[in-house]
Design a protein around this motif. Structure first.
Motif, PDB file in Angstrom:
ATOM      1  N   LEU A 117       1.006  10.626  -3.357  1.00 16.05           N
ATOM      2  CA  LEU A 117       1.069  11.691  -2.358  1.00 16.05           C
ATOM      3  C   LEU A 117       2.216  12.651  -2.636  1.00 16.05           C
ATOM      4  CD1 LEU A 117       0.319   9.762   0.971  1.00 16.05           C
ATOM      5  CD2 LEU A 117      -1.192  11.302  -0.294  1.00 16.05           C
ATOM      6  N   TYR A 118       3.344  12.119  -3.085  1.00  8.20           N
ATOM      7  CA  TYR A 118       4.485  12.979  -3.374  1.00  8.20           C
ATOM      8  C   TYR A 118       4.166  13.945  -4.511  1.00  8.20           C
ATOM      9  CZ  TYR A 118       9.175  14.473  -4.659  1.00  8.20           C
ATOM     10  OH  TYR A 118      10.282  15.240  -4.950  1.00  8.20           O
ATOM     11  N   ILE A 119       3.481  13.458  -5.544  1.00  4.85           N
ATOM     12  CA  ILE A 119       3.145  14.328  -6.678  1.00  4.85           C
ATOM     13  C   ILE A 119       2.133  15.391  -6.260  1.00  4.85           C
ATOM     14  CG2 ILE A 119       2.049  14.369  -8.948  1.00  4.85           C
ATOM     15  CD1 ILE A 119       3.212  11.599  -9.438  1.00  4.85           C
ATOM     16  N   VAL A 120       1.105  14.968  -5.518  1.00  9.93           N
ATOM     17  CA  VAL A 120       0.063  15.925  -5.103  1.00  9.93           C
ATOM     18  C   VAL A 120       0.637  16.979  -4.165  1.00  9.93           C
ATOM     19  CG1 VAL A 120      -2.128  16.171  -3.888  1.00  9.93           C
ATOM     20  CG2 VAL A 120      -1.785  14.257  -5.464  1.00  9.93           C
ATOM     21  N   LEU A 121       1.371  16.550  -3.157  1.00 12.49           N
ATOM     22  CA  LEU A 121       1.958  17.505  -2.219  1.00 12.49           C
ATOM     23  C   LEU A 121       3.059  18.334  -2.866  1.00 12.49           C
ATOM     24  CD1 LEU A 121       2.192  15.315   1.018  1.00 12.49           C
ATOM     25  CD2 LEU A 121       0.515  17.108   0.480  1.00 12.49           C
ATOM     26  N   VAL A 159       0.837  -1.204   0.000  1.00 15.17           N
ATOM     27  CA  VAL A 159       0.000   0.000   0.000  1.00 15.17           C
ATOM     28  C   VAL A 159       0.870   1.251   0.000  1.00 15.17           C
ATOM     29  CG1 VAL A 159      -1.650   1.333   1.362  1.00 15.17           C
ATOM     30  CG2 VAL A 159      -1.974  -1.123   1.063  1.00 15.17           C
ATOM     31  N   GLY A 160       1.918   1.235   0.809  1.00 16.01           N
ATOM     32  CA  GLY A 160       2.814   2.383   0.852  1.00 16.01           C
ATOM     33  C   GLY A 160       3.516   2.619  -0.473  1.00 16.01           C
ATOM     34  N   VAL A 161       3.927   1.528  -1.136  1.00 14.91           N
ATOM     35  CA  VAL A 161       4.596   1.677  -2.430  1.00 14.91           C
ATOM     36  C   VAL A 161       3.657   2.286  -3.462  1.00 14.91           C
ATOM     37  CG1 VAL A 161       5.607   0.357  -4.338  1.00 14.91           C
ATOM     38  CG2 VAL A 161       6.254  -0.152  -1.994  1.00 14.91           C
ATOM     39  N   CYS A 162       2.368   1.942  -3.383  1.00 15.83           N
ATOM     40  CA  CYS A 162       1.397   2.473  -4.352  1.00 15.83           C
ATOM     41  C   CYS A 162       0.976   3.903  -4.026  1.00 15.83           C
ATOM     42  CB  CYS A 162       0.169   1.562  -4.393  1.00 15.83           C
ATOM     43  SG  CYS A 162       0.493  -0.105  -4.996  1.00 15.83           S
ATOM     44  N   VAL A 163       0.811   4.199  -2.741  1.00 15.02           N
ATOM     45  CA  VAL A 163       0.262   5.503  -2.349  1.00 15.02           C
ATOM     46  C   VAL A 163       1.331   6.584  -2.278  1.00 15.02           C
ATOM     47  CG1 VAL A 163      -0.924   6.729  -0.478  1.00 15.02           C
ATOM     48  CG2 VAL A 163      -1.667   4.434  -1.142  1.00 15.02           C
TER      49      VAL A 163
END
Length: 297
Positions: free
Chosen positions: A50-54, A42-46
């Motif tokens: 999150l990095y792109i959005v933030l 889940v962390g690898v996918c999310v």
């Protein structure tokens, strides 16, 4: 004496009752290793999302100084500048037109083909189904060059229709493989009862088949929409004018134009992928339910 004994043995009062503690007992947790591996995936996918959005809420200096940090302060101008751009909304409209038209075509054509394969008996029926199943092994990248030549001969280069028609064709194998089990699972008694009530083939199709196979229809519709929205290779070959670009192509053009403005590129990328991501997240359970029904069928 034996009668009395038999009655006493079969009496409900003497039957062992399940303990209340077992009913309300919590289920045992699985292995911690399983949860750790699941959270890791889940962390690898999310994490990239999150990095792109933030990252779109940061400035270039913040990204350079602390690439993995949080926005401080939050820079909203990257998003507002893109949302007020006519180029972004033009590409958004093109992607929406292509995705909706492709989805409608995939569902309509796939439903009719699946209905014929599942409910009719004719020669080469198994060969036809195998042909659609074999289509899953041939991605669009393999056939992109001959496909471009065909579209060029049809005069559909630099046209949204030149993207929509091939996407419908390449979306049919998945649609047929998912829908055929749904349609085969419909009992023949229902079709016979509909015929007695005066329903023909088309009436049975629209009034009985479509409602009963709705989970599968929703599943293939979601998969078709998300696949059409994210398609990059076909628009890259077919579309030449920026006014006809879809959002995946728009991201490439925007990245080349603002290669030094990383924060703005991340903001544009996040806005381009969020519609498909939100759409997929909302209907995720529908996809799982549809695929489960297809396997059971």
């Amino acid at each position: 004496m034996s009668v009395t004994t038999t009655v006493s043995r079969t009496s409900p009062a003497t039957r062992p009752k399940p303990s209340a503690g077992r009913r309300g007992a919590p289920q045992k947790w699985g292995s911690p290793v399983t949860y750790f591996v699941a959270l890791l995936f889940v962390g690898v996918c999310v994490a990239p999302v999150l990095y792109i959005v933030l990252g779109g809420f940061r400035s270039n200096s913040q990204i350079t100084t602390d690439p993995a940090g949080l926005p401080h302060p939050w820079v909203i101008g990257n998003y507002t500048g893109i949302l007020t751009s006519n180029v972004f909304w033009g590409e958004f409209a093109n992607s929406l037109i292509v995705a909706i038209a492709s989805t409608v075509g995939i569902v309509a054509a796939g439903m009719m083909v699946s209905f014929v394969i599942a409910r009719y008996d004719f020669k080469l029926k198994g060969a036809m189904y195998s042909l659609f199943a074999a289509g899953l092994m041939f991605p669009m990248v393999i056939a992109i060059t001959p496909l471009y030549l065909v579209i060029k001969d049809l005069g559909l280069v630099d046209s949204l229709l030149g993207v929509i028609i091939p996407q419908i064709a390449f979306g049919l194998p998945t649609t047929v493989v998912i829908l055929v089990p749904f349609l085969r699972a419909i009992p023949n008694e229902i079709e016979e009862a509909a015929a007695i009530d005066g329903l023909g083939r088309l009436g049975f199709f629209f009034r009985m088949v479509l409602p009963l196979s709705l989970p599968g229809v929703v599943t293939v519709g979601i998969l078709g929409f998300v696949g059409s929205w994210n398609n990059y290779i076909l628009p890259l070959y077919i579309l030449n004018t920026q006014a006809n670009y879809t959002l995946p192509l728009g991201v490439q053009v925007f990245t080349s134009q603002y290669s030094t403005d990383t924060a703005k590129v991340l903001a544009f990328t996040s806005l381009a992928m969020l519609p498909a991501l939100i759409f997929f997240s909302i209907f995720e359970r529908r996809i799982v339910g549809g695929l489960t029904g297809a396997v059971k069928g």
